[in-house]
Design an enzyme around this catalytic site. Structure first.
Site, mmCIF file in Angstrom:
data_model
loop_
_atom_site.group_PDB
_atom_site.id
_atom_site.type_symbol
_atom_site.label_atom_id
_atom_site.label_comp_id
_atom_site.label_asym_id
_atom_site.label_seq_id
_atom_site.Cartn_x
_atom_site.Cartn_y
_atom_site.Cartn_z
ATOM 1 C CG PHE A 1 -6.411 11.786 30.080
ATOM 2 C CD1 PHE A 1 -7.283 11.417 29.570
ATOM 3 C CD2 PHE A 1 -6.562 11.669 31.259
ATOM 4 C CE1 PHE A 1 -8.929 10.786 30.205
ATOM 5 C CE2 PHE A 1 -7.948 11.598 32.276
ATOM 6 C CZ PHE A 1 -8.995 10.485 31.480
ATOM 7 C CG ASP B 1 -0.605 8.310 29.361
ATOM 8 O OD1 ASP B 1 -1.371 7.191 29.119
ATOM 9 O OD2 ASP B 1 -1.512 9.174 30.381
ATOM 10 C CE1 TYR C 1 -8.699 2.774 33.252
ATOM 11 C CE2 TYR C 1 -7.635 3.200 34.868
ATOM 12 C CZ TYR C 1 -7.957 3.812 33.854
ATOM 13 O OH TYR C 1 -7.914 5.601 34.727
ATOM 14 C CE LYS C 2 -7.591 4.411 29.694
ATOM 15 N NZ LYS C 2 -8.311 5.152 29.583
ATOM 16 N NE ARG D 1 -13.210 7.922 23.600
ATOM 17 C CZ ARG D 1 -12.386 7.822 24.611
ATOM 18 N NH1 ARG D 1 -10.702 7.800 24.633
ATOM 19 N NH2 ARG D 1 -12.840 7.510 25.850
HETATM 20 C C1 LIG Z 1 -4.648 9.141 28.073
HETATM 21 C C2 LIG Z 1 -4.863 8.330 29.622
HETATM 22 N N1 LIG Z 1 -4.051 8.575 31.029
HETATM 23 C C3 LIG Z 1 -3.998 8.542 32.467
HETATM 24 C C4 LIG Z 1 -5.862 8.636 32.550
HETATM 25 C C5 LIG Z 1 -6.124 8.690 33.316
HETATM 26 O O1 LIG Z 1 -5.472 8.106 34.810
HETATM 27 P P1 LIG Z 1 -6.217 6.955 36.377
HETATM 28 O O2 LIG Z 1 -5.701 6.328 35.233
HETATM 29 O O3 LIG Z 1 -5.243 8.208 37.413
HETATM 30 O O4 LIG Z 1 -7.489 7.566 36.274
HETATM 31 C C6 LIG Z 1 -6.458 7.888 31.073
HETATM 32 C C7 LIG Z 1 -7.707 7.195 31.871
HETATM 33 O O5 LIG Z 1 -8.992 7.030 30.557
HETATM 34 C C8 LIG Z 1 -5.798 7.923 29.890
HETATM 35 O O6 LIG Z 1 -7.130 7.627 28.875
#
Ligand SMILES: Cc1ncc(COP(=O)(O)O)c(C=O)c1O
Length: 419
Positions: free
Chosen positions: A124, A205, A230-231, A380
């Site tokens: 990401f 992550d 938030y997912k 997706r």
């Molecule tokens: C794998 C991954 N890492 C990090 C993030 C984003 O992080 P942040 O909440 O700091 O914007 C996302 C957002 O979709 C993500 O999919």
């Protein structure tokens, strides 16, 4: 949409949870891997906090029930039950991006003879940007010190390549448990063990796994993990993210320090030197985002009640069913599968490549379906085990079939969708 209930929905042991969510009117939602929907208990928790703010004002920080001062620790306890981690090894203080910076600043050693940090080529963007800026701040050139494991011809990561990468002068790695594009689930145990063998500090992550793929951090024993809430956890737009730090690093000084990382029993002494909290709480920075945390506290109650194992089972069933519908009804439509086939290799969403994925996604949205599009050609779809139905999968595939057969007037759509 059929009036007869889909037989698989009739048999669904999690069907009751759908009523606990606010489904966007007129929409069929497949985007819970980007932003999960609001549930009643999250709404209720925020309303309670607003009430506490109204009636208690500053005393909300310390008053019995509200106790905002310890809210982070209470949510860490909820998350620890979801991830099988000791409660004091989890904290929440900012975004996933901020947590990435905290992990880098805390776990990276300037004096290690292996200066490189490993990510994957499908990382990401924030992971790549974060690592590059961290290296630059150290006066190290990312072109030299940021290594990337490449994906194979099918666009997938291979664990063997990651293990090989660990041996290339790497001391720290940031890797996705589930790849945000393809939905590929990595073999976390194999990679974590490989990192330990090479004395590489590993941070997963887990943004695309917590809440939909069971994670046992106590068994896995990575050095750190970060994830969005938030997912699949439905904590709300921009909700405070989570950070796990393995107990073996609990004595390290936080790379980034703030007064909420202090030992809570003496935080208000306002001492000139930070006396850090005993566990991962030392990685907290500033005053907790109480409203956001409240929504998350409420949302996690639903996940806990449903149980991650049951969520995983239904998620696999839904994505498997959706894939079969595509195969059965849209075999000739020019889709290329991006997500691995096997159950133990896919996370919570399905990804397909199509030449006109962007236009298709717009056409679907115009019909009330909410999938997700990622440049340049990725569609997706994340049916949520908490609120999606098998009937929704049928309807989505039927809608795609209709769009392909009778393309609406959208730029670039009509000419190529039918090819
Ligand atoms: C794998 C991954 N890492 C990090 C993030 C984003 O992080 P942040 O909440 O700091 O914007 C996302 C957002 O979709 C993500 O999919």
């Amino acid at each position: 949409m059929s009036a007869i209930m889909h037989p698989l929905d009739q048999l669904d042991p999690l069907a009751e949870y759908r009523d606990q969510f606010f489904l966007p009117p007129g929409k069929v939602y497949f985007d819970g891997n980007s932003l999960g929907l609001l549930c009643r208990s999250a709404e209720q928790a925020v309303l309670e906090t607003l009430h506490d703010w109204k009636t208690l004002a500053i005393e909300g920080w310390t008053d019995g029930e509200a106790d905002w001062f310890h809210l982070t620790e209470r949510i860490a306890a909820q998350l620890s039950r979801l991830t099988q981690a000791p409660a004091d090894s989890i904290t929440l203080t900012g975004s996933t991006t901020l947590h990435l910076h905290q992990v880098l600043a805390t776990l990276y050693r300037r004096d290690d003879s292996r200066p490189h940090i490993l990510i994957d080529s499908s990382a990401f963007p924030t992971d790549r940007y974060g690592v590059a800026s961290f290296l630059r701040n150290l006066g190290r050139d990312p072109a030299e010190h940021l290594l990337e494991v490449a994906t194979d011809d099918a666009g997938l990561l291979r664990e063997a390549d990651i293990l090989e990468g660990f041996r290339q002068g790497v001391q720290l790695a940031i890797l996705p448990s589930v790849v945000f594009t393809t939905g590929q689930l990595l073999d976390l145990a194999m990679v974590t063990a490989g990192a330990a063998e090479c004395d590489v500090r590993l941070c997963w992550d887990c943004s695309h796994s917590v809440g939909v793929v069971p994670l046992n951090l106590s068994e896995l024993q990575p050095d750190a993990a970060i994830w969005c809430t938030y997912k699949y956890l439905n904590g709300g737009p921009g909700s405070v993210a989570a950070l796990y730090l393995h107990p073996r690093w609990h004595a390290l000084r936080p790379g980034l320090a703030g007064w909420f990382g202090a030992d809570k029993s003496r935080q208000f002494r306002m001492e000139p030197e930070l006396v850090p909290a005993a566990g991962a709480g030392r990685l907290q920075l500033g005053t907790p985002h109480v409203l956001s945390l409240s929504a998350l506290r409420g949302a996690l109650q639903v996940i806990e009640a449903a149980g991650v194992d049951r969520l995983r089972r239904k998620s696999l069933q839904l994505t498997g069913y959706l894939r079969d519908q595509f195969r059965g009804r849209l075999a000739e439509a020019g889709f290329v599968w991006a997500t691995p086939e096997a159950d133990d290799r896919r996370g919570g969403h399905l990804a397909l490549r199509h030449q006109r994925a962007r236009s298709l996604s717009l056409a679907l949205r115009a019909r009330g379906f909410v999938p997700d599009f990622r440049e340049p050609d990725l569609l997706r779809m994340a049916p949520s085990p908490l609120y999606s139905r098998f009937a929704d999968c049928d309807d989505l595939v039927a809608a795609i079939g209709q769009i392909l057969a009778d393309p609406p007037d959208l730029p670039g759509l009509s000419a190529t969708l039918v090819t």
